[in-house]
Design a protein around this motif. Structure first.
Motif, PDB file in Angstrom:
ATOM      1  N   ILE A 118       0.833  -1.208   0.000  1.00 30.89           N
ATOM      2  CA  ILE A 118       0.000   0.000   0.000  1.00 30.89           C
ATOM      3  C   ILE A 118       0.866   1.257   0.000  1.00 30.89           C
ATOM      4  O   ILE A 118       0.434   2.313  -0.478  1.00 30.89           O
ATOM      5  CB  ILE A 118      -0.955   0.014   1.214  1.00 30.89           C
ATOM      6  N   ALA A 119       2.095   1.152   0.509  1.00 33.53           N
ATOM      7  CA  ALA A 119       2.991   2.310   0.558  1.00 33.53           C
ATOM      8  C   ALA A 119       3.198   2.909  -0.829  1.00 33.53           C
ATOM      9  O   ALA A 119       3.323   4.131  -0.978  1.00 33.53           O
ATOM     10  CB  ALA A 119       4.338   1.911   1.169  1.00 33.53           C
ATOM     11  N   SER A 120       3.194   2.059  -1.839  1.00 31.58           N
ATOM     12  CA  SER A 120       3.430   2.530  -3.211  1.00 31.58           C
ATOM     13  C   SER A 120       2.404   3.553  -3.658  1.00 31.58           C
ATOM     14  O   SER A 120       2.694   4.411  -4.499  1.00 31.58           O
ATOM     15  CB  SER A 120       3.433   1.341  -4.183  1.00 31.58           C
ATOM     16  N   THR A 121       1.182   3.467  -3.110  1.00 32.20           N
ATOM     17  CA  THR A 121       0.124   4.393  -3.506  1.00 32.20           C
ATOM     18  C   THR A 121       0.182   5.711  -2.741  1.00 32.20           C
ATOM     19  O   THR A 121      -0.526   6.658  -3.088  1.00 32.20           O
ATOM     20  CB  THR A 121      -1.272   3.768  -3.299  1.00 32.20           C
ATOM     21  N   CYS A 122       1.014   5.777  -1.697  1.00 28.41           N
ATOM     22  CA  CYS A 122       1.028   6.946  -0.808  1.00 28.41           C
ATOM     23  C   CYS A 122       2.295   7.775  -0.897  1.00 28.41           C
ATOM     24  O   CYS A 122       2.348   8.868  -0.327  1.00 28.41           O
ATOM     25  CB  CYS A 122       0.827   6.491   0.645  1.00 28.41           C
ATOM     26  N   TYR A 123       3.327   7.268  -1.570  1.00 31.59           N
ATOM     27  CA  TYR A 123       4.570   8.020  -1.665  1.00 31.59           C
ATOM     28  C   TYR A 123       4.339   9.402  -2.270  1.00 31.59           C
ATOM     29  O   TYR A 123       5.021  10.369  -1.921  1.00 31.59           O
ATOM     30  CB  TYR A 123       5.590   7.276  -2.525  1.00 31.59           C
ATOM     31  N   ASN A 124       3.397   9.500  -3.203  1.00 34.23           N
ATOM     32  CA  ASN A 124       3.265  10.752  -3.959  1.00 34.23           C
ATOM     33  C   ASN A 124       2.700  11.918  -3.152  1.00 34.23           C
ATOM     34  O   ASN A 124       2.916  13.073  -3.515  1.00 34.23           O
ATOM     35  CB  ASN A 124       2.422  10.539  -5.224  1.00 34.23           C
ATOM     36  N   GLN A 125       1.983  11.639  -2.048  1.00 38.35           N
ATOM     37  CA  GLN A 125       1.288  12.733  -1.363  1.00 38.35           C
ATOM     38  C   GLN A 125       2.216  13.834  -0.852  1.00 38.35           C
ATOM     39  O   GLN A 125       1.972  15.008  -1.133  1.00 38.35           O
ATOM     40  CB  GLN A 125       0.394  12.167  -0.255  1.00 38.35           C
ATOM     41  N   LEU A 159      -1.137  -2.216   7.130  1.00 37.26           N
ATOM     42  CA  LEU A 159      -1.458  -1.275   6.064  1.00 37.26           C
ATOM     43  C   LEU A 159      -1.278   0.162   6.533  1.00 37.26           C
ATOM     44  O   LEU A 159      -0.699   0.996   5.833  1.00 37.26           O
ATOM     45  CB  LEU A 159      -2.894  -1.536   5.596  1.00 37.26           C
ATOM     46  N   ILE A 160      -1.776   0.459   7.752  1.00 35.09           N
ATOM     47  CA  ILE A 160      -1.634   1.810   8.302  1.00 35.09           C
ATOM     48  C   ILE A 160      -0.162   2.184   8.439  1.00 35.09           C
ATOM     49  O   ILE A 160       0.261   3.285   8.080  1.00 35.09           O
ATOM     50  CB  ILE A 160      -2.317   1.920   9.678  1.00 35.09           C
ATOM     51  N   THR A 161       0.615   1.242   8.968  1.00 33.66           N
ATOM     52  CA  THR A 161       2.046   1.489   9.141  1.00 33.66           C
ATOM     53  C   THR A 161       2.698   1.795   7.800  1.00 33.66           C
ATOM     54  O   THR A 161       3.559   2.693   7.692  1.00 33.66           O
ATOM     55  CB  THR A 161       2.737   0.267   9.776  1.00 33.66           C
ATOM     56  N   GLY A 162       2.289   1.071   6.757  1.00 36.08           N
ATOM     57  CA  GLY A 162       2.820   1.314   5.424  1.00 36.08           C
ATOM     58  C   GLY A 162       2.476   2.695   4.912  1.00 36.08           C
ATOM     59  O   GLY A 162       3.320   3.386   4.323  1.00 36.08           O
ATOM     60  N   ILE A 163       1.234   3.120   5.156  1.00 34.80           N
ATOM     61  CA  ILE A 163       0.801   4.448   4.713  1.00 34.80           C
ATOM     62  C   ILE A 163       1.594   5.534   5.426  1.00 34.80           C
ATOM     63  O   ILE A 163       2.106   6.473   4.807  1.00 34.80           O
ATOM     64  CB  ILE A 163      -0.705   4.628   4.966  1.00 34.80           C
ATOM     65  N   LEU A 164       1.711   5.402   6.751  1.00 28.28           N
ATOM     66  CA  LEU A 164       2.428   6.404   7.535  1.00 28.28           C
ATOM     67  C   LEU A 164       3.913   6.434   7.172  1.00 28.28           C
ATOM     68  O   LEU A 164       4.503   7.503   6.982  1.00 28.28           O
ATOM     69  CB  LEU A 164       2.261   6.116   9.029  1.00 28.28           C
ATOM     70  N   SER A 165       4.507   5.244   7.078  1.00 24.73           N
ATOM     71  CA  SER A 165       5.928   5.161   6.750  1.00 24.73           C
ATOM     72  C   SER A 165       6.207   5.725   5.367  1.00 24.73           C
ATOM     73  O   SER A 165       7.238   6.383   5.140  1.00 24.73           O
ATOM     74  CB  SER A 165       6.401   3.706   6.824  1.00 24.73           C
ATOM     75  N   ALA A 166       5.292   5.456   4.430  1.00 27.96           N
ATOM     76  CA  ALA A 166       5.471   5.952   3.060  1.00 27.96           C
ATOM     77  C   ALA A 166       5.555   7.471   3.038  1.00 27.96           C
ATOM     78  O   ALA A 166       6.417   8.053   2.368  1.00 27.96           O
ATOM     79  CB  ALA A 166       4.319   5.468   2.173  1.00 27.96           C
ATOM     80  N   ARG A 167       4.671   8.119   3.787  1.00 29.87           N
ATOM     81  CA  ARG A 167       4.662   9.583   3.807  1.00 29.87           C
ATOM     82  C   ARG A 167       5.915  10.126   4.476  1.00 29.87           C
ATOM     83  O   ARG A 167       6.489  11.123   4.032  1.00 29.87           O
ATOM     84  CB  ARG A 167       3.402  10.093   4.522  1.00 29.87           C
ATOM     85  N   VAL A 168       6.342   9.489   5.567  1.00 28.73           N
ATOM     86  CA  VAL A 168       7.533   9.947   6.274  1.00 28.73           C
ATOM     87  C   VAL A 168       8.776   9.772   5.401  1.00 28.73           C
ATOM     88  O   VAL A 168       9.587  10.691   5.257  1.00 28.73           O
ATOM     89  CB  VAL A 168       7.714   9.182   7.604  1.00 28.73           C
ATOM     90  N   VAL A 169       8.912   8.582   4.802  1.00 25.55           N
ATOM     91  CA  VAL A 169      10.080   8.288   3.969  1.00 25.55           C
ATOM     92  C   VAL A 169      10.130   9.211   2.754  1.00 25.55           C
ATOM     93  O   VAL A 169      11.176   9.802   2.447  1.00 25.55           O
ATOM     94  CB  VAL A 169      10.081   6.806   3.522  1.00 25.55           C
ATOM     95  N   SER A 170       8.999   9.345   2.057  1.00 20.70           N
ATOM     96  CA  SER A 170       8.999  10.181   0.854  1.00 20.70           C
ATOM     97  C   SER A 170       9.188  11.654   1.206  1.00 20.70           C
ATOM     98  O   SER A 170       9.852  12.391   0.471  1.00 20.70           O
ATOM     99  CB  SER A 170       7.702   9.981   0.060  1.00 20.70           C
ATOM    100  N   GLY A 171       8.620  12.078   2.351  1.00 21.76           N
ATOM    101  CA  GLY A 171       8.804  13.459   2.782  1.00 21.76           C
ATOM    102  C   GLY A 171      10.243  13.763   3.170  1.00 21.76           C
ATOM    103  O   GLY A 171      10.704  14.900   3.048  1.00 21.76           O
ATOM    104  N   PHE A 172      10.984  12.739   3.618  1.00 16.69           N
ATOM    105  CA  PHE A 172      12.380  12.917   4.010  1.00 16.69           C
ATOM    106  C   PHE A 172      13.327  12.748   2.819  1.00 16.69           C
ATOM    107  O   PHE A 172      14.230  13.559   2.600  1.00 16.69           O
ATOM    108  CB  PHE A 172      12.746  11.908   5.104  1.00 16.69           C
ATOM    109  N   VAL A 173      13.127  11.685   2.047  1.00 14.07           N
ATOM    110  CA  VAL A 173      14.035  11.368   0.943  1.00 14.07           C
ATOM    111  C   VAL A 173      13.844  12.325  -0.231  1.00 14.07           C
ATOM    112  O   VAL A 173      14.831  12.771  -0.849  1.00 14.07           O
ATOM    113  CB  VAL A 173      13.826   9.911   0.472  1.00 14.07           C
ATOM    114  N   GLY A 174      12.583  12.665  -0.550  1.00 17.35           N
ATOM    115  CA  GLY A 174      12.285  13.486  -1.712  1.00 17.35           C
ATOM    116  C   GLY A 174      13.074  14.780  -1.796  1.00 17.35           C
ATOM    117  O   GLY A 174      13.753  15.048  -2.807  1.00 17.35           O
ATOM    118  N   PRO A 175      13.030  15.630  -0.745  1.00 20.82           N
ATOM    119  CA  PRO A 175      13.757  16.912  -0.816  1.00 20.82           C
ATOM    120  C   PRO A 175      15.271  16.748  -0.885  1.00 20.82           C
ATOM    121  O   PRO A 175      15.971  17.652  -1.328  1.00 20.82           O
ATOM    122  CB  PRO A 175      13.349  17.613   0.489  1.00 20.82           C
TER     123      PRO A 175
END
Length: 394
Positions: free
Chosen positions: A24-31, A143-159
């Motif tokens: 599920i993380a794959s669907t949340c990285y973009n936010q 699933l929740i953990t994946g959603i939360l982790s996805a946002r944290v990881v993408s928010g950190f790695v992206g910039p």
């Protein structure tokens, strides 16, 4: 292998939960990355919201066309094939050459990220009735953990490394997951020998004759749409003069939802002890309360934190409770029940993603909260009308 002979061990439940989180993380990285993507492809904030919308639409179509296969195909083989498709989609997103390529790849990524909804009916079919809600709750916690982790990881790695790096990392994670499942996930027996076309035709009859599936397919999706509405707009709100914060903080902001990881299994237990319908009502009420807080106190960081904590918990407990209710129906069509519920979940969720960027651009934070009120109100009204009807005692 007869599904009744499969032992649902703690290790297997944990593996299912981890699988749910990573896919599920794959669907949340973009936010948290929407702002970076908008700059990269030189598109407006309103248009970049289509990335999240197309991802959710893809997930919805995956629910509709892939999940019914779980009733007529061996699940392990099906899951491995879908994971391979997901890895291909991640590659396509990571090498997107233009905005339209990104949209198509995002749709395909959403389409192939539906593994959780193959696992939930499988787990429900082999779990003891008095533990079904808790088992589903544990998988949804993953699933929740994946959603939360996805946002944290993408928010950190992206910039720091660029938004594409987030998807490249995910390719390796999905590859490792595929190899792990190939070794440890048990094979299962198909529930039906029907043809795929007959399975798809039967969906219409289920919607027409099953009020439980019908009501859950309105309540759950509306609450989820309010959740998507919030998370699509929050990156813009935090970046506004009200807060002057960026995508990295938007990703870290997801950590406030970690409370839900620990509380959702207890909502599953409440569903087992009281009834799934009772738990659904509690979830809808909490969702409404969250938007009251976000509207009145959203300009204060503490108000935003409290509001999103309640919203995160309510949307995930709603999913657990609704799925516990429809999976309590003893039927070989469980995957089809889940297909209808989850396809509606993400079709309406994609509307929430669109409304998030649209309402914020047109009416600011007030517009976001009003749209949230409307969506949750529809869920509450349905709960006390159509949701009162039963199907085979459920």
């Amino acid at each position: 292998m007869n599904n009744n002979n499969i032992k649902l061990t703690k290790g297997l439940i944990l593996l299912m939960a981890i699988t749910s989180g990573l896919t599920i993380a794959s669907t949340c990285y973009n936010q948290p990355l929407l702002g970076l993507m908008a700059k990269d492809f030189n598109v407006s904030r309103e248009n970049i919201g289509l990335v999240a919308t197309l991802t959710q639409l893809g997930y919805g179509f995956g629910m509709l066309f892939l999940i019914p296969l779980g009733d007529i195909k061996e699940r392990k083989s099906l899951i491995l094939k879908v994971l391979t498709l997901s890895a291909i989609a991640l590659v396509l997103v990571s090498v997107s050459m233009n905005f339209y390529w990104l949209l198509v790849a995002s749709f395909l990524l959403g389409f192939s990220s539906i593994i959780t909804q193959l696992l939930v009916p499988f787990a429900a079919s082999i779990a003891k009735p008095d533990r079904r809600g808790k088992v589903i709750g544990t998988i949804i916690s993953g699933l929740i953990t994946g959603i939360l982790s996805a946002r944290v990881v993408s928010g950190f790695v992206g910039p720091r490394l660029g938004w594409r790096a987030v998807y490249i990392i995910s390719i390796f994670l999905i590859t490792i997951l595929t190899l792990t499942l190939k070794r440890f996930l048990p094979t299962s027996k198909a529930n039906s020998k029907d043809r795929y076309i007959d399975i798809m035709k039967s969906l219409v009859g289920i919607i027409k004759n099953n009020p439980v599936v019908r009501s859950s397919s309105i309540i759950g999706p509306c609450i989820f749409a309010s959740f998507q509405l919030f998370w699509t707009s929050i990156v813009f709100y935090l970046d506004s003069p009200v807060y002057n914060l960026g995508s990295e903080v938007a990703g870290l902001f997801s950590l406030v939802g970690i409370v839900g990881v620990f509380l959702v299994p207890y909502m599953g237990t409440l569903s087992d002890k009281k009834s799934p319908r009772f738990a659904i009502g509690v979830s809808a009420t909490l969702a409404f309360m969250s938007f009251v807080i976000l509207y009145l106190f959203g300009s204060y960081l503490i108000g935003l934190i409290i509001g999103v904590t309640i919203l995160d918990f309510s949307v995930n407990s709603s999913q657990v409770s609704n799925q516990a209710r429809i999976n309590a129906i003893d039927s070989p069509a469980r995957n089809r029940f889940n297909s209808i519920f989850m396809s509606c979940y993400f079709f309406v969720g994609s509307l929430g993603s669109f409304l998030g960027s649209y309402s914020y651009n047109k009416h600011g934070w007030t517009g976001v909260c009003v749209a949230g009120f409307i969506l949750v109100s529809i869920a509450i009204i349905t709960h006390f009308t159509l949701g009162r009807q039963r199907y085979k005692g459920v």
